[in-house]
Design a protein around this motif. Sequence first.
Motif, PDB file in Angstrom:
ATOM      1  N   TYR A   1      41.911  32.398  39.676  1.00 49.08           N
ATOM      2  CA  TYR A   1      40.856  32.693  40.344  1.00 49.08           C
ATOM      3  C   TYR A   1      40.055  34.484  40.342  1.00 49.08           C
ATOM      4  O   TYR A   1      39.806  34.660  40.851  1.00 49.08           O
ATOM      5  CB  TYR A   1      41.830  32.369  41.969  1.00 49.08           C
ATOM      6  CG  TYR A   1      40.407  33.176  42.847  1.00 49.08           C
ATOM      7  CD1 TYR A   1      39.640  32.406  43.569  1.00 49.08           C
ATOM      8  CD2 TYR A   1      41.125  34.052  43.407  1.00 49.08           C
ATOM      9  CE1 TYR A   1      38.746  33.143  44.336  1.00 49.08           C
ATOM     10  CE2 TYR A   1      39.989  35.678  44.014  1.00 49.08           C
ATOM     11  CZ  TYR A   1      39.131  34.916  44.573  1.00 49.08           C
ATOM     12  OH  TYR A   1      38.127  34.556  45.993  1.00 49.08           O
ATOM     13  N   VAL A   2      40.733  34.795  39.127  1.00 45.51           N
ATOM     14  CA  VAL A   2      41.340  36.280  39.318  1.00 45.51           C
ATOM     15  C   VAL A   2      40.477  36.357  38.410  1.00 45.51           C
ATOM     16  O   VAL A   2      39.736  37.071  37.816  1.00 45.51           O
ATOM     17  CB  VAL A   2      42.884  37.006  39.269  1.00 45.51           C
ATOM     18  CG1 VAL A   2      41.855  38.359  38.886  1.00 45.51           C
ATOM     19  CG2 VAL A   2      42.881  37.072  40.358  1.00 45.51           C
ATOM     20  N   PHE A   3      41.084  35.737  36.932  1.00 40.88           N
ATOM     21  CA  PHE A   3      40.102  36.190  35.500  1.00 40.88           C
ATOM     22  C   PHE A   3      39.390  35.647  35.402  1.00 40.88           C
ATOM     23  O   PHE A   3      38.367  35.639  34.034  1.00 40.88           O
ATOM     24  CB  PHE A   3      41.064  35.633  34.662  1.00 40.88           C
ATOM     25  CG  PHE A   3      42.427  36.979  34.279  1.00 40.88           C
ATOM     26  CD1 PHE A   3      41.750  38.105  34.345  1.00 40.88           C
ATOM     27  CD2 PHE A   3      43.675  37.356  35.288  1.00 40.88           C
ATOM     28  CE1 PHE A   3      42.804  38.857  34.208  1.00 40.88           C
ATOM     29  CE2 PHE A   3      43.896  37.466  35.856  1.00 40.88           C
ATOM     30  CZ  PHE A   3      44.346  38.821  35.266  1.00 40.88           C
ATOM     31  N   VAL A   4      39.090  33.661  35.884  1.00 39.37           N
ATOM     32  CA  VAL A   4      37.901  33.529  35.430  1.00 39.37           C
ATOM     33  C   VAL A   4      36.588  33.310  36.371  1.00 39.37           C
ATOM     34  O   VAL A   4      35.148  33.366  35.426  1.00 39.37           O
ATOM     35  CB  VAL A   4      38.314  31.944  35.903  1.00 39.37           C
ATOM     36  CG1 VAL A   4      36.770  30.958  35.988  1.00 39.37           C
ATOM     37  CG2 VAL A   4      39.173  31.378  35.047  1.00 39.37           C
TER      38      VAL A   4
ATOM     39  N   VAL B   1      51.347  43.867  33.288  1.00 38.69           N
ATOM     40  CA  VAL B   1      50.687  44.020  32.152  1.00 38.69           C
ATOM     41  C   VAL B   1      49.075  44.490  33.096  1.00 38.69           C
ATOM     42  O   VAL B   1      48.424  44.988  31.206  1.00 38.69           O
ATOM     43  CB  VAL B   1      50.728  42.865  31.326  1.00 38.69           C
ATOM     44  CG1 VAL B   1      49.774  41.935  30.143  1.00 38.69           C
ATOM     45  CG2 VAL B   1      52.273  42.143  31.281  1.00 38.69           C
ATOM     46  N   LEU B   2      48.950  44.144  32.931  1.00 33.52           N
ATOM     47  CA  LEU B   2      46.728  44.293  33.728  1.00 33.52           C
ATOM     48  C   LEU B   2      47.230  45.399  33.507  1.00 33.52           C
ATOM     49  O   LEU B   2      45.940  46.670  32.808  1.00 33.52           O
ATOM     50  CB  LEU B   2      46.123  44.000  34.196  1.00 33.52           C
ATOM     51  CG  LEU B   2      44.769  43.934  34.780  1.00 33.52           C
ATOM     52  CD1 LEU B   2      44.013  43.581  33.160  1.00 33.52           C
ATOM     53  CD2 LEU B   2      44.512  42.414  36.090  1.00 33.52           C
TER      54      LEU B   2
ATOM     55  N   GLU C   1      41.155  52.456  32.233  1.00 33.60           N
ATOM     56  CA  GLU C   1      39.903  51.992  32.618  1.00 33.60           C
ATOM     57  C   GLU C   1      40.227  52.536  34.450  1.00 33.60           C
ATOM     58  O   GLU C   1      40.012  52.880  35.659  1.00 33.60           O
ATOM     59  CB  GLU C   1      39.407  50.804  32.117  1.00 33.60           C
ATOM     60  CG  GLU C   1      38.622  50.217  33.982  1.00 33.60           C
ATOM     61  CD  GLU C   1      37.803  48.924  33.930  1.00 33.60           C
ATOM     62  OE1 GLU C   1      37.594  48.414  34.154  1.00 33.60           O
ATOM     63  OE2 GLU C   1      38.409  48.233  32.423  1.00 33.60           O
ATOM     64  N   LEU C   2      41.366  52.751  34.653  1.00 33.39           N
ATOM     65  CA  LEU C   2      41.910  52.313  36.402  1.00 33.39           C
ATOM     66  C   LEU C   2      42.039  53.876  36.541  1.00 33.39           C
ATOM     67  O   LEU C   2      42.511  53.868  38.020  1.00 33.39           O
ATOM     68  CB  LEU C   2      43.429  51.562  36.630  1.00 33.39           C
ATOM     69  CG  LEU C   2      43.087  49.541  36.576  1.00 33.39           C
ATOM     70  CD1 LEU C   2      44.499  49.621  36.422  1.00 33.39           C
ATOM     71  CD2 LEU C   2      42.141  49.350  37.872  1.00 33.39           C
TER      72      LEU C   2
ATOM     73  N   ASP D   1      36.507  43.661  38.732  1.00 33.09           N
ATOM     74  CA  ASP D   1      37.323  44.588  39.606  1.00 33.09           C
ATOM     75  C   ASP D   1      38.892  43.370  40.010  1.00 33.09           C
ATOM     76  O   ASP D   1      39.502  42.769  40.464  1.00 33.09           O
ATOM     77  CB  ASP D   1      36.725  44.319  41.043  1.00 33.09           C
ATOM     78  CG  ASP D   1      38.066  45.380  41.822  1.00 33.09           C
ATOM     79  OD1 ASP D   1      38.954  46.532  40.771  1.00 33.09           O
ATOM     80  OD2 ASP D   1      38.023  46.355  42.768  1.00 33.09           O
ATOM     81  N   LYS D   2      39.200  42.937  38.618  1.00 28.93           N
ATOM     82  CA  LYS D   2      40.422  41.731  38.804  1.00 28.93           C
ATOM     83  C   LYS D   2      41.747  42.718  38.871  1.00 28.93           C
ATOM     84  O   LYS D   2      42.692  41.771  39.036  1.00 28.93           O
ATOM     85  CB  LYS D   2      40.741  41.252  37.184  1.00 28.93           C
ATOM     86  CG  LYS D   2      39.270  41.110  36.830  1.00 28.93           C
ATOM     87  CD  LYS D   2      39.320  39.909  34.814  1.00 28.93           C
ATOM     88  CE  LYS D   2      38.557  39.352  34.283  1.00 28.93           C
ATOM     89  NZ  LYS D   2      37.355  39.902  35.217  1.00 28.93           N
TER      90      LYS D   2
END
Length: 367
Positions: free
Chosen positions: A19-22, A117-118, A125-126, A27-28
């Motif tokens: 759901y998050v990555f597809v 990991v993200l 970026e964050l 803003d994952k």
Amino acid sequence: MLLQLAIIGILIALLPLSYVFVRGSRDKYRKLVWITAFLTLDLIMFGSFTRLTDSGLGCPDWPGCYGHSNPHAAMEPIAAAQTALPSGPVTHVKAWIEMIHRYFAMGVGVLIIALMVLAWVKRKELRQSPWYATGVLVLVCVQGAFGAFTVTMKLQPVIVVTHLMLAMGLLASLIWLGSRNEAPHAVAPRAAGLRWPGIVALTLLVIQIFLGGWVSTNYAVLACTDFPLCNGQLIPEMDFRHGFTLWRQLGMTADGNYIPHSALVAIHWVHRGFAFVVLGYLAWFALRARRLEGLTRHARWLLAVLALQLATGLSNIVFDWPLIAAVAHNGGAALLLILLLRLNYNIGLATRTAGAAAQPSVAARAT
């Protein structure tokens, strides 16, 4: 077996990860934090269901069930244990409840690994330290260890309560991390005046959650069978020494004797009495906060959940501990924690804004 369990955890985590990555959203990281927090709340409620259905030892080993990755493969030893002790903690239903809880916990663990990991991959970026997400991973590992201790130490009360408090700490960490990754919004400058009342409210709630966990893990919910009195008395006979001895086996005193009923009454009575202190203070805090911009919505929800907690807490006594009310009471405590954390975070925004505004004024006066 360990490989099979790991695969199950990954498969459970695949749906929220997909759901998050597809989806095309940029803003994952923020979405993954909030989804993981939501599933952690669900896990806490399912953990309370596991405890309240007496399924904590449905599989008396860890991490599998009689050396297998699922109860279906362990049907023979489960059947033998159930035949030997039909009313005992091991049944086919309880084994599945316990293992589903473990599968769900492994799925949340996989999500937190992905989150860490993200955080490292997107740290530039964050524009925030990835060590916070790394700390959340460490916390979930400690939580998993206490989950194992809960089983191997046969539901020793202090271990079970520590497991609960670590779960609440994990939820709190994810809520705080999610709040940090939201776009800043306007908060009334006067909200800075609620900084210390907010900290006190959060501290009182944490103490009450511990006391509630101590009631639940000692099966002291029905030690007082009426309300507002306790067994017909305002101040019943209570044994605080045995009731609040932390290091002891379930249902036993530190000396190895059966715990007296008066000790269970003491556990219940302290939780009940302190509940009114917490209820009154949090209601006062919410009434003050709801008048201030940026705090109104969360303050109103706080009042609503306080009413829910009062209703479910009383129903546990009046209706002899119905399962749905008991699980809702545990979930309500987690919701109160979430709302107080959000309020404290927003109050912190107002405090920082007020401090930043004060610095130019001080500089102008000095000039």
